[in-house]
Write an enzyme that holds these catalytic residues in place. Structure first.
Site, PDB file in Angstrom:
ATOM      1  N   ARG A  29       0.823  -1.214   0.000  1.00 37.60           N
ATOM      2  CA  ARG A  29       0.000   0.000   0.000  1.00 37.60           C
ATOM      3  C   ARG A  29       0.854   1.260   0.000  1.00 37.60           C
ATOM      4  O   ARG A  29       1.861   1.347   0.719  1.00 37.60           O
ATOM      5  CB  ARG A  29      -0.930  -0.003   1.224  1.00 37.60           C
ATOM      6  CG  ARG A  29      -1.883  -1.161   1.174  1.00 37.60           C
ATOM      7  CD  ARG A  29      -3.115  -1.000   2.054  1.00 37.60           C
ATOM      8  NE  ARG A  29      -3.815  -2.285   2.030  1.00 37.60           N
ATOM      9  CZ  ARG A  29      -4.556  -2.730   1.026  1.00 37.60           C
ATOM     10  NH1 ARG A  29      -4.753  -1.958  -0.040  1.00 37.60           N
ATOM     11  NH2 ARG A  29      -5.110  -3.920   1.066  1.00 37.60           N
ATOM     12  N   ILE A  31       1.949   4.772   1.076  1.00 34.30           N
ATOM     13  CA  ILE A  31       1.909   5.371   2.405  1.00 34.30           C
ATOM     14  C   ILE A  31       1.022   6.619   2.440  1.00 34.30           C
ATOM     15  O   ILE A  31       0.585   7.037   3.519  1.00 34.30           O
ATOM     16  CB  ILE A  31       3.363   5.694   2.863  1.00 34.30           C
ATOM     17  CG1 ILE A  31       3.465   5.712   4.369  1.00 34.30           C
ATOM     18  CG2 ILE A  31       3.891   6.962   2.238  1.00 34.30           C
ATOM     19  CD1 ILE A  31       4.907   5.681   4.875  1.00 34.30           C
ATOM     20  N   ASN A  85       5.031   6.898 -13.391  1.00 36.48           N
ATOM     21  CA  ASN A  85       5.699   8.174 -13.612  1.00 36.48           C
ATOM     22  C   ASN A  85       7.134   7.901 -14.049  1.00 36.48           C
ATOM     23  O   ASN A  85       7.801   7.009 -13.505  1.00 36.48           O
ATOM     24  CB  ASN A  85       5.686   9.012 -12.331  1.00 36.48           C
ATOM     25  CG  ASN A  85       4.265   9.426 -11.943  1.00 36.48           C
ATOM     26  OD1 ASN A  85       3.457   9.738 -12.808  1.00 36.48           O
ATOM     27  ND2 ASN A  85       3.966   9.411 -10.654  1.00 36.48           N
ATOM     28  N   VAL A  94      10.605   8.303  -6.536  1.00 35.15           N
ATOM     29  CA  VAL A  94      11.424   7.142  -6.138  1.00 35.15           C
ATOM     30  C   VAL A  94      11.976   6.509  -7.422  1.00 35.15           C
ATOM     31  O   VAL A  94      11.212   5.994  -8.250  1.00 35.15           O
ATOM     32  CB  VAL A  94      10.591   6.106  -5.357  1.00 35.15           C
ATOM     33  CG1 VAL A  94      11.459   4.908  -4.970  1.00 35.15           C
ATOM     34  CG2 VAL A  94       9.974   6.741  -4.102  1.00 35.15           C
ATOM     35  N   HIS A  98       7.906   1.535 -10.456  1.00 33.92           N
ATOM     36  CA  HIS A  98       6.714   1.175  -9.682  1.00 33.92           C
ATOM     37  C   HIS A  98       5.485   1.620 -10.438  1.00 33.92           C
ATOM     38  O   HIS A  98       5.461   2.690 -11.039  1.00 33.92           O
ATOM     39  CB  HIS A  98       6.727   1.784  -8.277  1.00 33.92           C
ATOM     40  CG  HIS A  98       6.958   3.265  -8.252  1.00 33.92           C
ATOM     41  ND1 HIS A  98       8.205   3.820  -8.417  1.00 33.92           N
ATOM     42  CD2 HIS A  98       6.100   4.300  -8.095  1.00 33.92           C
ATOM     43  CE1 HIS A  98       8.116   5.138  -8.358  1.00 33.92           C
ATOM     44  NE2 HIS A  98       6.840   5.461  -8.175  1.00 33.92           N
TER      45      HIS A  98
HETATM   46  P1  AMP Z   1       6.188   8.431  -7.449  1.00 32.01           P
HETATM   47  O1  AMP Z   1       5.969   9.835  -6.944  1.00 32.01           O
HETATM   48  O2  AMP Z   1       5.465   8.078  -8.704  1.00 32.01           O
HETATM   49  O3  AMP Z   1       7.680   8.129  -7.501  1.00 32.01           O
HETATM   50  O4  AMP Z   1       5.553   7.470  -6.352  1.00 32.01           O
HETATM   51  C1  AMP Z   1       6.209   7.159  -5.149  1.00 32.01           C
HETATM   52  C2  AMP Z   1       5.142   6.800  -4.163  1.00 32.01           C
HETATM   53  O5  AMP Z   1       5.759   6.121  -3.087  1.00 32.01           O
HETATM   54  C3  AMP Z   1       4.386   7.985  -3.565  1.00 32.01           C
HETATM   55  O6  AMP Z   1       2.991   7.889  -3.903  1.00 32.01           O
HETATM   56  C4  AMP Z   1       4.643   7.854  -2.065  1.00 32.01           C
HETATM   57  O7  AMP Z   1       3.500   8.177  -1.289  1.00 32.01           O
HETATM   58  C5  AMP Z   1       5.030   6.401  -1.933  1.00 32.01           C
HETATM   59  N1  AMP Z   1       5.890   6.073  -0.812  1.00 32.01           N
HETATM   60  C6  AMP Z   1       7.002   6.725  -0.399  1.00 32.01           C
HETATM   61  N2  AMP Z   1       7.567   6.097   0.645  1.00 32.01           N
HETATM   62  C7  AMP Z   1       6.792   5.007   0.890  1.00 32.01           C
HETATM   63  C8  AMP Z   1       6.852   3.946   1.850  1.00 32.01           C
HETATM   64  N3  AMP Z   1       7.824   3.869   2.777  1.00 32.01           N
HETATM   65  N4  AMP Z   1       5.867   2.997   1.828  1.00 32.01           N
HETATM   66  C9  AMP Z   1       4.878   3.056   0.900  1.00 32.01           C
HETATM   67  N5  AMP Z   1       4.782   4.034  -0.041  1.00 32.01           N
HETATM   68  C10 AMP Z   1       5.717   4.992  -0.040  1.00 32.01           C
END
Ligand code: AMP
Ligand code: ZN
Length: 112
Positions: A29, A31, A85, A94, A98
């Site tokens: 999920r 966060i 993205n 990140v 994903h």
């Molecule tokens: P993006 O902005 O497309 O790179 O998506 C990265 C996603 O990772 C964002 O929607 C964040 O809310 C999510 N995220 C960041 N850290 C965590 C974590 N520790 N556990 C779960 N989701 C995370």
């Protein structure tokens, strides 16, 4: 990649709310959810983004899509929006590939 957040989550070194795991892919999920279902589908292997993954391993990309469908089947009736993205200007925060699986509520069109 020792310092990669999603490599570490996939390896179980950082806790997450896992919903599905396969040999090559994990789903957990987000966060900061933006829909009733907001699950991230992540390859265990490190690839920077979906374009790099598609070039390196189309089979693994197809496995990620299959996992996304299975998450949506169990959580939101099989219908979902899938977002990759690519690059910070497109909102990628990140740098490990994903897919965002979003579902569980009606969604408007992203494009006009
Ligand atoms: P993006 O902005 O497309 O790179 O998506 C990265 C996603 O990772 C964002 O929607 C964040 O809310 C999510 N995220 C960041 N850290 C965590 C974590 N520790 N556990 C779960 N989701 C995370
Ligand atoms: Zn990584």
């Amino acid at each position: 990649m020792d310092d990669c957040l999603f490599c570490r989550i996939a390896a179980g070194e950082i806790p997450s709310a896992m919903v599905l795991q396969t040999e090559n892919v994990v789903a957990f999920r987000d966060i900061a959810p933006e829909a009733p279902t907001h699950v991230l589908v992540v390859s265990r292997a490190h690839h920077v983004d979906v374009s790099a993954l598609a070039a390196a391993s189309p089979t693994l990309l197809a496995e990620m899509i299959d996992v996304a469908q299975r998450v949506a089947d169990s959580e939101c009736g099989g219908q979902f929006r899938l977002i990759f993205n690519v690059g910070p200007k497109a909102g990628q925060s990140v740098p490990h590939v994903h897919a965002h699986v979003l579902g569980g509520a009606p969604m408007g069109r992203v494009l006009p």
